[in-house]
Design a protein around this motif. Structure first.
Motif, mmCIF file in Angstrom:
data_model
loop_
_atom_site.group_PDB
_atom_site.id
_atom_site.type_symbol
_atom_site.label_atom_id
_atom_site.label_comp_id
_atom_site.label_asym_id
_atom_site.label_seq_id
_atom_site.Cartn_x
_atom_site.Cartn_y
_atom_site.Cartn_z
ATOM 1 N N LEU A 131 -44.653 78.767 66.415
ATOM 2 C CA LEU A 131 -43.382 77.987 65.760
ATOM 3 C C LEU A 131 -43.977 76.507 66.010
ATOM 4 C CD1 LEU A 131 -40.416 77.385 65.289
ATOM 5 C CD2 LEU A 131 -40.085 77.412 67.695
ATOM 6 N N ASP A 132 -43.787 75.958 64.794
ATOM 7 C CA ASP A 132 -43.919 74.497 64.561
ATOM 8 C C ASP A 132 -42.460 73.938 64.305
ATOM 9 O OD1 ASP A 132 -44.867 71.926 64.135
ATOM 10 O OD2 ASP A 132 -44.698 72.148 62.146
ATOM 11 N N ARG A 133 -41.865 72.950 65.295
ATOM 12 C CA ARG A 133 -40.460 72.905 65.388
ATOM 13 C C ARG A 133 -40.114 71.198 65.362
ATOM 14 N NH1 ARG A 133 -37.755 72.250 70.306
ATOM 15 N NH2 ARG A 133 -38.979 72.350 72.097
ATOM 16 N N GLN A 134 -39.061 70.948 65.237
ATOM 17 C CA GLN A 134 -38.701 69.407 65.257
ATOM 18 C C GLN A 134 -37.648 69.330 66.240
ATOM 19 O OE1 GLN A 134 -37.352 68.966 61.232
ATOM 20 N NE2 GLN A 134 -39.271 67.559 61.007
ATOM 21 N N GLN A 135 -37.717 68.299 67.053
ATOM 22 C CA GLN A 135 -36.567 67.938 68.129
ATOM 23 C C GLN A 135 -35.495 67.510 67.532
ATOM 24 O OE1 GLN A 135 -38.038 64.712 70.802
ATOM 25 N NE2 GLN A 135 -37.281 65.694 72.521
ATOM 26 N N GLY A 136 -34.260 68.028 68.023
ATOM 27 C CA GLY A 136 -33.044 67.500 67.718
ATOM 28 C C GLY A 136 -32.174 67.983 68.860
ATOM 29 N N ARG A 137 -30.995 67.394 68.751
ATOM 30 C CA ARG A 137 -29.855 67.851 69.644
ATOM 31 C C ARG A 137 -29.561 69.358 69.589
ATOM 32 N NH1 ARG A 137 -25.133 64.035 69.619
ATOM 33 N NH2 ARG A 137 -24.383 65.511 71.060
ATOM 34 N N GLY A 138 -29.362 69.628 68.119
ATOM 35 C CA GLY A 138 -29.002 70.991 67.808
ATOM 36 C C GLY A 138 -30.377 71.804 67.951
ATOM 37 N N GLY A 139 -31.170 71.939 68.881
ATOM 38 C CA GLY A 139 -32.773 72.269 68.799
ATOM 39 C C GLY A 139 -32.757 73.737 69.505
ATOM 40 N N LEU A 140 -33.852 73.939 70.019
ATOM 41 C CA LEU A 140 -34.176 75.122 70.616
ATOM 42 C C LEU A 140 -33.938 75.132 71.987
ATOM 43 C CD1 LEU A 140 -35.773 77.977 70.315
ATOM 44 C CD2 LEU A 140 -37.771 76.865 70.887
ATOM 45 N N GLN A 141 -33.256 76.150 72.696
ATOM 46 C CA GLN A 141 -33.151 76.577 74.011
ATOM 47 C C GLN A 141 -33.779 77.714 74.293
ATOM 48 O OE1 GLN A 141 -29.020 76.150 74.865
ATOM 49 N NE2 GLN A 141 -29.395 74.060 75.557
ATOM 50 N N VAL A 142 -34.007 77.796 75.630
ATOM 51 C CA VAL A 142 -34.971 79.228 76.094
ATOM 52 C C VAL A 142 -34.204 79.759 77.604
ATOM 53 C CG1 VAL A 142 -36.997 79.899 77.016
ATOM 54 C CG2 VAL A 142 -37.290 78.296 75.022
ATOM 55 N N PHE A 143 -34.000 80.932 77.637
ATOM 56 C CA PHE A 143 -33.406 81.340 78.618
ATOM 57 C C PHE A 143 -34.256 82.018 79.614
ATOM 58 C CE2 PHE A 143 -31.380 84.947 81.186
ATOM 59 C CZ PHE A 143 -29.771 84.348 81.328
ATOM 60 N N THR A 144 -33.944 81.737 80.930
ATOM 61 C CA THR A 144 -34.658 82.178 82.069
ATOM 62 C C THR A 144 -33.732 82.622 83.290
ATOM 63 O OG1 THR A 144 -35.090 80.114 83.304
ATOM 64 C CG2 THR A 144 -36.802 81.038 81.817
ATOM 65 N N ASP A 145 -34.064 83.794 83.853
ATOM 66 C CA ASP A 145 -33.075 84.279 84.910
ATOM 67 C C ASP A 145 -32.683 83.175 86.081
ATOM 68 O OD1 ASP A 145 -32.865 86.816 83.765
ATOM 69 O OD2 ASP A 145 -34.365 87.609 84.972
ATOM 70 N N GLU A 146 -33.817 82.231 86.123
ATOM 71 C CA GLU A 146 -33.863 81.352 87.198
ATOM 72 C C GLU A 146 -32.844 80.260 86.704
ATOM 73 O OE1 GLU A 146 -36.614 78.343 89.887
ATOM 74 O OE2 GLU A 146 -37.410 79.778 88.571
ATOM 75 N N ASP A 147 -32.981 79.604 85.392
ATOM 76 C CA ASP A 147 -32.251 78.248 85.195
ATOM 77 C C ASP A 147 -31.346 78.685 83.894
ATOM 78 O OD1 ASP A 147 -33.918 76.639 86.679
ATOM 79 O OD2 ASP A 147 -35.516 76.840 85.312
ATOM 80 N N GLY A 148 -31.013 79.684 83.224
ATOM 81 C CA GLY A 148 -30.253 80.014 82.363
ATOM 82 C C GLY A 148 -30.704 79.278 81.195
ATOM 83 N N TRP A 149 -29.807 78.961 80.404
ATOM 84 C CA TRP A 149 -30.184 78.299 79.035
ATOM 85 C C TRP A 149 -30.659 76.623 79.520
ATOM 86 C CZ3 TRP A 149 -31.227 80.844 75.042
ATOM 87 C CH2 TRP A 149 -30.559 82.183 74.603
ATOM 88 N N GLN A 150 -31.961 76.278 78.932
ATOM 89 C CA GLN A 150 -32.349 75.287 78.963
ATOM 90 C C GLN A 150 -32.805 74.838 77.654
ATOM 91 O OE1 GLN A 150 -32.318 73.072 81.886
ATOM 92 N NE2 GLN A 150 -30.903 74.526 82.920
ATOM 93 N N ASP A 151 -32.804 73.336 77.312
ATOM 94 C CA ASP A 151 -33.564 72.817 76.120
ATOM 95 C C ASP A 151 -34.990 73.313 76.211
ATOM 96 O OD1 ASP A 151 -31.364 71.941 75.299
ATOM 97 O OD2 ASP A 151 -31.426 69.738 75.963
ATOM 98 N N ALA A 152 -35.660 73.504 75.393
ATOM 99 C CA ALA A 152 -37.279 73.675 75.429
ATOM 100 C C ALA A 152 -37.799 72.447 75.172
ATOM 101 C CB ALA A 152 -37.558 74.694 74.163
ATOM 102 N N PRO A 153 -38.831 72.191 76.245
ATOM 103 C CA PRO A 153 -39.777 71.078 76.157
ATOM 104 C C PRO A 153 -40.112 70.791 74.634
ATOM 105 C CG PRO A 153 -40.838 72.702 77.288
ATOM 106 C CD PRO A 153 -39.610 73.258 77.017
ATOM 107 N N TYR A 154 -40.476 69.560 74.605
ATOM 108 C CA TYR A 154 -40.938 69.349 73.028
ATOM 109 C C TYR A 154 -42.431 68.313 73.251
ATOM 110 C CZ TYR A 154 -41.196 67.442 68.229
ATOM 111 O OH TYR A 154 -41.865 67.289 66.931
ATOM 112 N N ASP A 155 -43.176 68.746 72.289
ATOM 113 C CA ASP A 155 -44.515 68.011 72.295
ATOM 114 C C ASP A 155 -44.931 67.695 70.877
ATOM 115 O OD1 ASP A 155 -46.873 66.739 72.046
ATOM 116 O OD2 ASP A 155 -47.697 67.721 73.925
ATOM 117 N N PRO A 156 -44.807 66.653 70.239
ATOM 118 C CA PRO A 156 -44.879 66.609 68.821
ATOM 119 C C PRO A 156 -46.409 66.985 68.253
ATOM 120 C CG PRO A 156 -45.113 64.581 69.593
ATOM 121 C CD PRO A 156 -44.688 65.485 70.943
ATOM 122 N N GLU A 157 -47.309 67.202 69.336
ATOM 123 C CA GLU A 157 -48.855 67.728 69.172
ATOM 124 C C GLU A 157 -48.811 69.213 69.356
ATOM 125 O OE1 GLU A 157 -51.048 65.737 67.923
ATOM 126 O OE2 GLU A 157 -49.671 64.084 68.016
#
Length: 301
Positions: free
Chosen positions: A204-230
Motif C-alpha cells: 500500500l502507498d497511502r497518504q496521511q490524513g485524519r480520515g486515514g488508516l487504522q490498524v487493530f491489535t488485541d493489545e491496543d485495539g484500533w490505533q492510527d497506523a504510523p506514517y512515513d512518506p518514504e
C-alpha cells in the motif's frame, strides 16, 4: 502505533529484519518497508492521472462501471468491506479504479476468470503507461517481500515465490472524497469498513490524513497506523495467515470516515494485492475459490 517496524529491503539479508518481521506479523499483520525502489514521482504521477478521472462527471465515468472483482470503475456505494466480517455496514465512502492480471497464467481453466484485458479510460490516456510501469515494479517488489517473509517464517526465500510463477494480482486506486463531496457519513460508515484482506500480501502507498488508516491489535485495539512518506505499508491477508498455520495474523484494518470538520480532506491510496498461482492449495484451501467468495461477499446489491 509505534510497534509497527520499518524494514529496509536493501539490508534484510544481513540484519535482524526477519525476526522483526516475524514478531510484527504475529501481532498486527502489518509492517512498513523502505528501500523499495518505487520513486515518489511515479507514485505522484499515477495519482494525478487517476485524480483527473475521478474528477470527471459521473455520466462520463458510468460506462466504466463494474462490480467488485471486475476491471473498471467502482463508483459510490459499490462495496462494503465490513460485509466480509459479517457486519451490515453502510457502503464504503470511496471510488476506485480497479485493474487485475492480464497475461494468461498457463492454467486454461483459470484464465477466463483471473486473466483478462483491463479497461483503460480513454479520457485519461496517460494513465495506462504510468500504471503499467507501476505494476511491473510492484510485481518484482512483491516477490522480494515474499522472499523476506519466507525467511522470517524459517522456510527459505523460495517458500512462497515458488507459487508465484504465474500469479494473479489486483490493483485498486482508491479515492476517498471529502465531506464536501460525499456529505456527512452515516452512523457506522467508513471510507473502508473494518476487514482483513483476503489473499497473500498487500503493498500500500497511502497518504496521511485524519480520515486515514487504522490498524487493530488485541493489545491496543484500533490505533492510527504510523506514517512515513518514504515507506510503503505492507500487510498480510487471510491466505497468508492460513499458510503459516495461524502463526501470523491477517492484518485487520479500516479507513476512517472523512472528517466533518475538515470537509475538503480527500486522500488517495494505491493498493496492490499480490496473490499466488491459481489453484494453489493453501493447507487444504483452494486459494482462488476463497478469493472469489470473499470478493463476492463485499458487493453491495
Amino acid at each position: 502505533m509505534a510497534s509497527l517496524p520499518v524494514v529496509d529491503l536493501r539490508t534484510w539479508r544481513i540484519d535482524d529484519s526477519p525476526a522483526v518481521v516475524d514478531r510484527a506479523l504475529r501481532t498486527a499483520g502489518f509492517l512498513l518497508v523502505t528501500g523499495h525502489g518505487i520513486a515518489p514521482d511515479l507514485r505522484a504521477a499515477v495519482r494525478a492521472q487517476a485524480q483527473a478521472f475521478f474528477r470527471l462527471p459521473e455520466r462520463t465515468k458510468r460506462p466504466y462501471a463494474v462490480e467488485v472483482g471486475e476491471r473498471g470503475w467502482l463508483g459510490p456505494g459499490a462495496e462494503a468491506n465490513g460485509y466480509a466480517e459479517g457486519t451490515e455496514t453502510p457502503p464504503d465512502l470511496k471510488e476506485s479504479l480497479s485493474f487485475a492480471a492480464e497475461a494468461p497464467g498457463g492454467a486454461p481453466p483459470a484464465d477466463p476468470e483471473w486473466f483478462a484485458p483491463n479497461t483503460w479510460p480513454a479520457e485519461v490516456p496517460s494513465l495506462r503507461p504510468l500504471v503499467t510501469v507501476y505494476l511491473d515494479r510492484m510485481r518484482r517488489l512483491s516477490d522480494g517481500i515474499l522472499e523476506l517473509l519466507g525467511v522470517a517464517l524459517g522456510e527459505g526465500e523460495n517458500f512462497f515465490t515458488r507459487h508465484t510463477t504465474r500469479p494473479t494480482w489486483g490493483f485498486n486506486i482508491n479515492w476517498y472524497p471529502g465531506v464536501q463531496t460525499v456529505g456527512a457519513p452515516q452512523p457506522g460508515q467508513f471510507r473502508i469498513g473494518p476487514h482483513t484482506d483476503f489473499g497473500t500480501v498487500t503493498v500500500l502507498d497511502r497518504q496521511q490524513g485524519r480520515g486515514g488508516l487504522q490498524v487493530f491489535t488485541d493489545e491496543d485495539g484500533w490505533q492510527d497506523a504510523p506514517y512515513d512518506p518514504e515507506a510503503l505499508t505492507v500487510n498480510i491477508g487471510d491466505l497468508m495467515a492460513f499458510w503459516t498455520g495461524g502463526r501470523w495474523r491477517s492484518g485487520r484494518h479500516r479507513v476512517l470516515p472523512p472528517p466533518v470538520d475538515e470537509p475538503s480532506e480527500e486522500l488517495m491510496s494505491l493498493v496492490y494485492f499480490y496473490e499466488c498461482n491459481p489453484g494453489t492449495d493453501v493447507l487444504g484451501i483452494d486459494s482462488h475459490r476463497y478469493l472469489r467468495e470473499k470478493l463476492n461477499a463485499i458487493r453491495v446489491r
